[in-house]
Design an enzyme around this catalytic site. Sequence first.
Site, short mmCIF file in Angstrom:
data_model
loop_
_atom_site.label_atom_id
_atom_site.label_comp_id
_atom_site.label_asym_id
_atom_site.label_seq_id
_atom_site.Cartn_x
_atom_site.Cartn_y
_atom_site.Cartn_z
CE1 TYR A 97 -4.50 -1.03 -0.06
CE2 TYR A 97 -3.49 -2.87 1.04
CZ TYR A 97 -4.36 -2.43 0.19
OH TYR A 97 -5.82 -3.04 -0.05
CD GLU A 139 -6.86 -5.89 1.22
OE1 GLU A 139 -5.60 -5.82 1.41
OE2 GLU A 139 -7.57 -5.03 0.20
N GLY A 278 -21.51 -16.98 -16.70
CA GLY A 278 -21.91 -16.56 -15.36
C GLY A 278 -22.74 -17.69 -14.92
CG LEU A 279 -22.93 -21.68 -16.84
CD1 LEU A 279 -22.41 -22.86 -15.89
CD2 LEU A 279 -23.35 -22.15 -18.10
CB THR A 280 -19.19 -21.05 -12.89
OG1 THR A 280 -19.18 -19.67 -12.67
CG2 THR A 280 -18.98 -21.49 -14.21
N PRO A 281 -21.59 -19.73 -10.81
CG PRO A 281 -21.94 -17.79 -10.13
CD PRO A 281 -21.31 -18.55 -11.00
#
Length: 403
Positions: A97, A139, A278-281
């Site tokens: 950072y 994070e 985009g069908l994967t999830p």
Amino acid sequence: MLTESSAAVVTATLPVVRAHGEAITGRFYQRMFDAHPELLDLFNRGNQATGAQKAALASAVVAYAAHLTGETGMPWGPVLDRIAHKHASLGITATQYPIVGRHLLAAVGEVLGDAVTPEVAAAWDEVYWLLACELIAREARLYAGAGVPEGGPVWQDWRVTGRSRESADVVSLTLAPAGGGAAPGFTPGRYVSVAVDLDGGRGQQIRQYSLSGRPGAQEWRITVKRVRGEAGAPDGMVSGHLHERVAIGDTLRLSPAFGEVDAVGGDGPLLLVSAGIGLTPAMAALAHLADRDPGRPVTLAHADRAAEAHALRHELPALQQRLPNLAVHLWYLDAAGADLPGLKAEVSAGLIEPDRLALPAGVTAHLCGPVAFMNLVRANLLRRGVPAERIAYEVFGPGMLPG
């Protein structure tokens, strides 16, 4: 919160920074990569080539400044969570950072020149570090939750145990930890980063892929569409590598599963809307529900070019048998040959028509697909009364900010 003096300076200078945002971030990336070429390994070179990355960074910094000064009421918690998950999946560390801050503020000075007085520089430095500290904290919590030791490596070796051609441009890879044991569980909607070394010593590139298999299985599965460059954009480096060069028995470097989106959130009716890869999830969500909540009312709405392009389509009949309250709606630009034995589905030709989707009381929606597609569907659901907090959506790369 910004100090009172910095808030006044940022409010006064925000219009000019907004107007020159992409010039500033373009100069920032050039400066930073010249000084730290190793950081190129963390950034999508395709997005760098098209300018999408500098536009995304400019939007994020300006939007955060507008949030701090009260110019916009957009809630920033969800946005920070989204960015933090993406950063964690890339292995971003707190020590990076200061590098980013130094070169970003220097780029502001170079682009705006004498307008950047010491007071202006100090105020925008304060904006940057407020953003950075929020992300660093988020994070750190993500790394701890994923079992990544402080300062330790994010990447682990995974062995390719299976490979399946889903369509002309889509392949699925099953993966097991190279050290043995079962794959960790995950929430449907989460993704992993895959890091590959490019040919000819051209460095590393990282991409995120949603987990498309059953949560709780012994192995993970990713389903990868080969990216074909269009309108001057380059072909996908990582997707091309996975399609052409990765075979069963090979080893890949993967991050833990990250992602702030829960594709099965809520406990009432669920609407899964996807387009293309985009069908994967959605497929992970259906597999999860078949195991854990088979009676839940679910609607799957998917849009694709044609039936033969619809990856993982062959898994729907078995899922529908295990999910008695699963309704399937499919839209294909070319609907020829769309029948699939054992699948009860409403198939339509053309583009998706969101008005035809039933929205029962208490419905929760999950969207994944091209940004324009999700904007269309989300706007329709909002107009028809679905609260924004009940609409989850996944965005990779630039375009991560709402709207």
